[in-house]
Design an enzyme around this catalytic site. Sequence first.
Site, PDB file in Angstrom:
ATOM      1  N   ARG A 231      -1.310   4.452  -8.804  1.00 24.49           N
ATOM      2  CA  ARG A 231      -2.001   4.596  -7.518  1.00 24.49           C
ATOM      3  C   ARG A 231      -2.826   5.878  -7.535  1.00 24.49           C
ATOM      4  O   ARG A 231      -2.423   6.887  -8.125  1.00 24.49           O
ATOM      5  CB  ARG A 231      -0.997   4.632  -6.358  1.00 24.49           C
ATOM      6  CG  ARG A 231      -0.024   3.445  -6.354  1.00 24.49           C
ATOM      7  CD  ARG A 231      -0.722   2.109  -6.081  1.00 24.49           C
ATOM      8  NE  ARG A 231       0.093   0.956  -6.409  1.00 24.49           N
ATOM      9  CZ  ARG A 231       1.068   0.456  -5.648  1.00 24.49           C
ATOM     10  NH1 ARG A 231       1.376   1.042  -4.505  1.00 24.49           N
ATOM     11  NH2 ARG A 231       1.720  -0.615  -6.028  1.00 24.49           N
ATOM     12  N   HIS A 232      -3.981   5.838  -6.895  1.00 20.91           N
ATOM     13  CA  HIS A 232      -4.841   7.012  -6.810  1.00 20.91           C
ATOM     14  C   HIS A 232      -4.120   8.126  -6.064  1.00 20.91           C
ATOM     15  O   HIS A 232      -3.374   7.885  -5.112  1.00 20.91           O
ATOM     16  CB  HIS A 232      -6.140   6.650  -6.086  1.00 20.91           C
ATOM     17  CG  HIS A 232      -7.239   7.647  -6.243  1.00 20.91           C
ATOM     18  ND1 HIS A 232      -7.276   8.831  -5.549  1.00 20.91           N
ATOM     19  CD2 HIS A 232      -8.355   7.632  -7.025  1.00 20.91           C
ATOM     20  CE1 HIS A 232      -8.368   9.501  -5.875  1.00 20.91           C
ATOM     21  NE2 HIS A 232      -9.036   8.800  -6.778  1.00 20.91           N
ATOM     22  N   ALA A 233      -4.356   9.355  -6.503  1.00 25.16           N
ATOM     23  CA  ALA A 233      -3.660  10.489  -5.880  1.00 25.16           C
ATOM     24  C   ALA A 233      -4.130  10.765  -4.460  1.00 25.16           C
ATOM     25  O   ALA A 233      -3.384  11.339  -3.656  1.00 25.16           O
ATOM     26  CB  ALA A 233      -3.865  11.741  -6.737  1.00 25.16           C
TER      27      ALA A 233
END
Length: 388
Positions: A231-233
């Site tokens: 998942r994107h930060a």
Amino acid sequence: MDADRSTRPLDGLRVIDFSRVLAGPYCTAMFADLGADVIKIESPQGDDYRHIGPFRDGESLLFQAVNRGKRSIALDLKDPEAIRAVRALCRTADLVVENFRPGVMERLGLGPDALRADNPRLVYLSVSGFGQSGPNVARPAYDIIVQAMSGLMHVTGEPDGPPTMIGEALGDVAGGLFAAWGAMVALFERERTGKGRHVDVALFDSLVSMMPVTSARVLLAGDDPARTGNRHALSAPFGTYRAADGHFAVAVLNDKLFQAFCTAIGAPSLAANPQFATDTLRRENEPALAAIIEAWAASRTAAEVVDALAAAGIPAAPIETAAQAWRSPQSESRALSVEVEHPGLGPVRVPQQPVHFSGAARSGGRPAPALDEHREDILASLREGETR
């Protein structure tokens, strides 16, 4: 008007390549792809990559991939005669590339000051783990060492799992890319000034610089990023999610896309939910959002999910294998690999640098050389006083 298709952007450029293993050879392979005459100087034992698999009929396929299009001469650099031959070659060169530990080339009498005294127009490129200065200057480095020390490994992997190495030698590749960029900048400058210069590229510097999102969080926000898995930060939904038969990737980076995404998954009212009103809130509440997405996708295959999202203009993709990517119609149409004729292996496909130049063909070329294959041609050119 397009250039003559029989020419390539770097035709006529001569590169003397002392590099071995990956970062330096990756750089010089891109020069060879574009027409440069890359002369690979090898030890009598050959580049280490000649001895690393996978192998076919005794040939390292890894060596074939990153040394395509070059010429080879084997020289013992402890032999004064070999040093004289090398210096004569470097007087005919535009670019020298080396990736020994700092100080080795100077001890051999082949450092940047010595070679540029012979040839003031020479661009001299040094590629090393930590560069030509700093407390780690003498420290040995391979890709995994640079990944570990750059912070990349620390931010890669599942939140509750161990740090994870990227599944490719990204530190070496980053160094090779910045090496090629730095060399071309210096060659461009030389056309204005008439003088070359020494270019210092470190794998550590290159990989740290290849992480702009992390740099913004560390340098500007005072953060110390942790692992977030797939998942994107900072954004959501931006990552991989489960469908009925596997996973798919989706990238939603703004409110307009999120509204379209909600409509595409049959939940238009989701865009008005206070939990998901902004990108920051969506990331903070990503587990709840993920549960909604995966509930919708549970009755659909990954291909059906991707088709539905793509039809709504949402960036989405299936998770493909490396083999699928290299053999895809997109890769083929972009000529990311080309076929060359190897004297022992027959026709083989090798990678090609990815940038397209109008009017320049992306086909043909030479395979990687056998060790010392071009000795006579290279030495004959020196005896005849050839300067290209």
